[in-house]
Design a protein around this motif. Sequence first.
Motif, PDB file in Angstrom:
ATOM      1  N   ASN A 166      -1.919   1.219   7.032  1.00 52.35           N
ATOM      2  CA  ASN A 166      -0.960   1.200   5.919  1.00 52.35           C
ATOM      3  C   ASN A 166      -0.294   2.565   5.743  1.00 52.35           C
ATOM      4  OD1 ASN A 166       0.523   0.023   3.884  1.00 52.35           O
ATOM      5  ND2 ASN A 166      -1.072   0.190   2.334  1.00 52.35           N
ATOM      6  N   ASP A 167       0.142   3.136   6.856  1.00 51.26           N
ATOM      7  CA  ASP A 167       0.708   4.494   6.836  1.00 51.26           C
ATOM      8  C   ASP A 167       2.190   4.515   7.207  1.00 51.26           C
ATOM      9  OD1 ASP A 167       0.416   3.757   9.472  1.00 51.26           O
ATOM     10  OD2 ASP A 167      -0.516   5.629  10.120  1.00 51.26           O
ATOM     11  N   ILE A 168       2.877   3.398   6.965  1.00 54.92           N
ATOM     12  CA  ILE A 168       4.286   3.285   7.326  1.00 54.92           C
ATOM     13  C   ILE A 168       5.162   3.401   6.085  1.00 54.92           C
ATOM     14  CG2 ILE A 168       6.041   1.814   8.399  1.00 54.92           C
ATOM     15  CD1 ILE A 168       3.948   2.847  10.345  1.00 54.92           C
ATOM     16  N   ASN A 169       6.146   4.265   6.131  1.00 54.87           N
ATOM     17  CA  ASN A 169       7.087   4.407   5.029  1.00 54.87           C
ATOM     18  C   ASN A 169       8.024   3.205   4.978  1.00 54.87           C
ATOM     19  OD1 ASN A 169       8.396   5.921   2.897  1.00 54.87           O
ATOM     20  ND2 ASN A 169      10.074   6.265   4.328  1.00 54.87           N
ATOM     21  N   ARG A 220       5.030   8.784   0.195  1.00 52.22           N
ATOM     22  CA  ARG A 220       4.031   7.714   0.132  1.00 52.22           C
ATOM     23  C   ARG A 220       2.644   8.299  -0.157  1.00 52.22           C
ATOM     24  NH1 ARG A 220       3.736   2.667   1.922  1.00 52.22           N
ATOM     25  NH2 ARG A 220       1.743   1.845   2.625  1.00 52.22           N
ATOM     26  N   ASN A 221       2.298   9.385   0.532  1.00 49.97           N
ATOM     27  CA  ASN A 221       0.993  10.000   0.327  1.00 49.97           C
ATOM     28  C   ASN A 221       0.839  10.537  -1.095  1.00 49.97           C
ATOM     29  OD1 ASN A 221       0.242   9.429   2.909  1.00 49.97           O
ATOM     30  ND2 ASN A 221       0.606  11.471   3.722  1.00 49.97           N
ATOM     31  N   ARG A 222       1.910  11.146  -1.607  1.00 51.41           N
ATOM     32  CA  ARG A 222       1.853  11.668  -2.983  1.00 51.41           C
ATOM     33  C   ARG A 222       1.585  10.532  -3.967  1.00 51.41           C
ATOM     34  NH1 ARG A 222       6.888  15.439  -2.974  1.00 51.41           N
ATOM     35  NH2 ARG A 222       7.796  13.597  -3.919  1.00 51.41           N
ATOM     36  N   SER A 223       2.206   9.386  -3.697  1.00 50.30           N
ATOM     37  CA  SER A 223       2.077   8.238  -4.592  1.00 50.30           C
ATOM     38  C   SER A 223       0.644   7.718  -4.629  1.00 50.30           C
ATOM     39  CB  SER A 223       3.029   7.123  -4.150  1.00 50.30           C
ATOM     40  OG  SER A 223       2.847   5.976  -4.934  1.00 50.30           O
ATOM     41  N   GLY A 245      10.189  -4.693   5.392  1.00 48.39           N
ATOM     42  CA  GLY A 245       8.992  -4.368   4.632  1.00 48.39           C
ATOM     43  C   GLY A 245       9.001  -5.078   3.303  1.00 48.39           C
ATOM     44  N   ILE A 246       7.959  -4.868   2.531  1.00 43.79           N
ATOM     45  CA  ILE A 246       7.846  -5.428   1.186  1.00 43.79           C
ATOM     46  C   ILE A 246       7.643  -4.282   0.199  1.00 43.79           C
ATOM     47  CG2 ILE A 246       6.465  -6.831  -0.386  1.00 43.79           C
ATOM     48  CD1 ILE A 246       7.896  -8.618   1.452  1.00 43.79           C
ATOM     49  N   GLU A 247       8.540  -4.157  -0.749  1.00 43.74           N
ATOM     50  CA  GLU A 247       8.396  -3.167  -1.816  1.00 43.74           C
ATOM     51  C   GLU A 247       8.704  -3.832  -3.140  1.00 43.74           C
ATOM     52  OE1 GLU A 247       9.327   1.190  -0.325  1.00 43.74           O
ATOM     53  OE2 GLU A 247      11.050  -0.107   0.076  1.00 43.74           O
ATOM     54  N   ASP A 248       7.782  -3.689  -4.093  1.00 45.01           N
ATOM     55  CA  ASP A 248       7.924  -4.328  -5.405  1.00 45.01           C
ATOM     56  C   ASP A 248       8.176  -5.826  -5.258  1.00 45.01           C
ATOM     57  OD1 ASP A 248       7.600  -1.903  -6.752  1.00 45.01           O
ATOM     58  OD2 ASP A 248       9.736  -1.437  -6.549  1.00 45.01           O
ATOM     59  N   ASN A 249       7.457  -6.446  -4.319  1.00 47.24           N
ATOM     60  CA  ASN A 249       7.515  -7.887  -4.063  1.00 47.24           C
ATOM     61  C   ASN A 249       8.868  -8.368  -3.544  1.00 47.24           C
ATOM     62  OD1 ASN A 249       4.811  -8.440  -4.933  1.00 47.24           O
ATOM     63  ND2 ASN A 249       5.510  -8.248  -7.053  1.00 47.24           N
ATOM     64  N   LYS A 250       9.661  -7.454  -3.006  1.00 47.17           N
ATOM     65  CA  LYS A 250      10.953  -7.820  -2.435  1.00 47.17           C
ATOM     66  C   LYS A 250      11.037  -7.334  -0.994  1.00 47.17           C
ATOM     67  CE  LYS A 250      13.391  -7.510  -6.877  1.00 47.17           C
ATOM     68  NZ  LYS A 250      14.473  -6.814  -7.632  1.00 47.17           N
ATOM     69  N   VAL A 251      11.688  -8.124  -0.145  1.00 45.40           N
ATOM     70  CA  VAL A 251      11.894  -7.714   1.242  1.00 45.40           C
ATOM     71  C   VAL A 251      12.909  -6.580   1.275  1.00 45.40           C
ATOM     72  CG1 VAL A 251      12.745  -8.416   3.516  1.00 45.40           C
ATOM     73  CG2 VAL A 251      11.335  -9.978   2.171  1.00 45.40           C
ATOM     74  N   ASP A 276       5.116  -1.490   0.948  1.00 49.71           N
ATOM     75  CA  ASP A 276       3.934  -1.265   0.128  1.00 49.71           C
ATOM     76  C   ASP A 276       2.651  -1.580   0.890  1.00 49.71           C
ATOM     77  OD1 ASP A 276       5.447  -0.496  -2.068  1.00 49.71           O
ATOM     78  OD2 ASP A 276       5.563  -2.526  -2.886  1.00 49.71           O
ATOM     79  N   ALA A 277       2.735  -2.491   1.841  1.00 46.26           N
ATOM     80  CA  ALA A 277       1.558  -2.872   2.623  1.00 46.26           C
ATOM     81  C   ALA A 277       1.982  -3.212   4.045  1.00 46.26           C
ATOM     82  CB  ALA A 277       0.852  -4.072   1.991  1.00 46.26           C
ATOM     83  N   THR A 278       1.081  -2.989   4.972  1.00 51.72           N
ATOM     84  CA  THR A 278       1.314  -3.342   6.364  1.00 51.72           C
ATOM     85  C   THR A 278       0.362  -4.470   6.749  1.00 51.72           C
ATOM     86  OG1 THR A 278      -0.266  -1.667   7.105  1.00 51.72           O
ATOM     87  CG2 THR A 278       2.051  -1.021   6.986  1.00 51.72           C
ATOM     88  N   ILE A 279       0.760  -5.261   7.724  1.00 49.41           N
ATOM     89  CA  ILE A 279      -0.072  -6.375   8.174  1.00 49.41           C
ATOM     90  C   ILE A 279      -1.412  -5.852   8.690  1.00 49.41           C
ATOM     91  CG2 ILE A 279      -0.259  -8.221   9.900  1.00 49.41           C
ATOM     92  CD1 ILE A 279       2.853  -8.365   9.799  1.00 49.41           C
TER      93      ILE A 279
END
Length: 329
Positions: free
Chosen positions: A132-135, A316-319, A296-302, A138-141
């Motif tokens: 899960n390290d991809i900008n 992403r890391n800061r978050s 990708g998926i961010e905030d439940n949107k593609v 929110d999540a990776t497969i």
Amino acid sequence: MSKQKRIAILTSGGDAPGMNAAIRAVTLKALSFDHHVFGYYGGYNGLIGEHFTELGAAHVADIIHRGGTILKSARCKDMHTNAGILQAVNSLRKNHIDALIVIGGDGSFKGAQELAQHWSGQIIGIPGTIDNDINGTDATIGFYTAIDTALDCIDKIRDTAQAFERTFVVEVMGRDCGIIAMESGLASGAEQIICKELIDDESSFVQDLKEKVADSLKNDAAHSYVIVMAEHSLSISAQELAQQLSNFTGIDSRSAILGYVQRGGAPVAGDRILATQLGVASIAHLEAGDNGVMVGIEDNKVTLTPLKETSDTHQRNRSFVARLKEYRL
């Protein structure tokens, strides 16, 4: 009607639970547009060696629940050479491929960017990695399954820690990202979580950790303590850290490295759904003419992120470190 296309799929880099679900979704959605779908075996190695098969609905009918990848996966040294890249491009041209779907992580997307320098076809990335390290998503497969696998192991180790009154250092995967350690540590109620994003000065961090463990064990009748540690987060190994803790506290400390077990197993529902969403979205965006992007998926949107930006994980890391500090008890 859209133009009939010849679409290639490959899975590259580390395998991740849910890759098969993504292959299924890409294939079925592409077939619904009357496209031809070709699966290349062994990642970029299969592309270079022209080792592929045409995929139909029957090939993907019963794979959504299976771990690993039916197309196999591998690292490809040849993709680090100009000759290898050109050979892969020639394979795409020779077999009249119009679009390439790459399911993988950071290294896989870098390979796709190299291909784009020499090939005019469409390229869409789907993030598949337990780390899960991809900008741009929110999540990776594979991430949800890896967390559940790690959690199950840590819970079992907790039982042993309690029974023998020991300290355990449990090392989880994550390569250069500590989010698996964070999530599994929070979910398991680990006393400490170690990931490099939390460390400014290693020597002072380790000394502070030793003192915290010692103080806790003095006041804990059960004398058990679980530390979840991300791989590569310290210059010393989990085994060396456990030995240092034993020497400092006088309490038996052991290490447990979970390793590749985190990459295996049937994908949980979250990974199956995410893979299906992203697989369908990849074909939808091919139809829309998009190129050189990751879905990708961010905030439940593609969302779409240029492939060249997917490795930018600073924000992403800061978050996720902010989340860790917020939810730790």
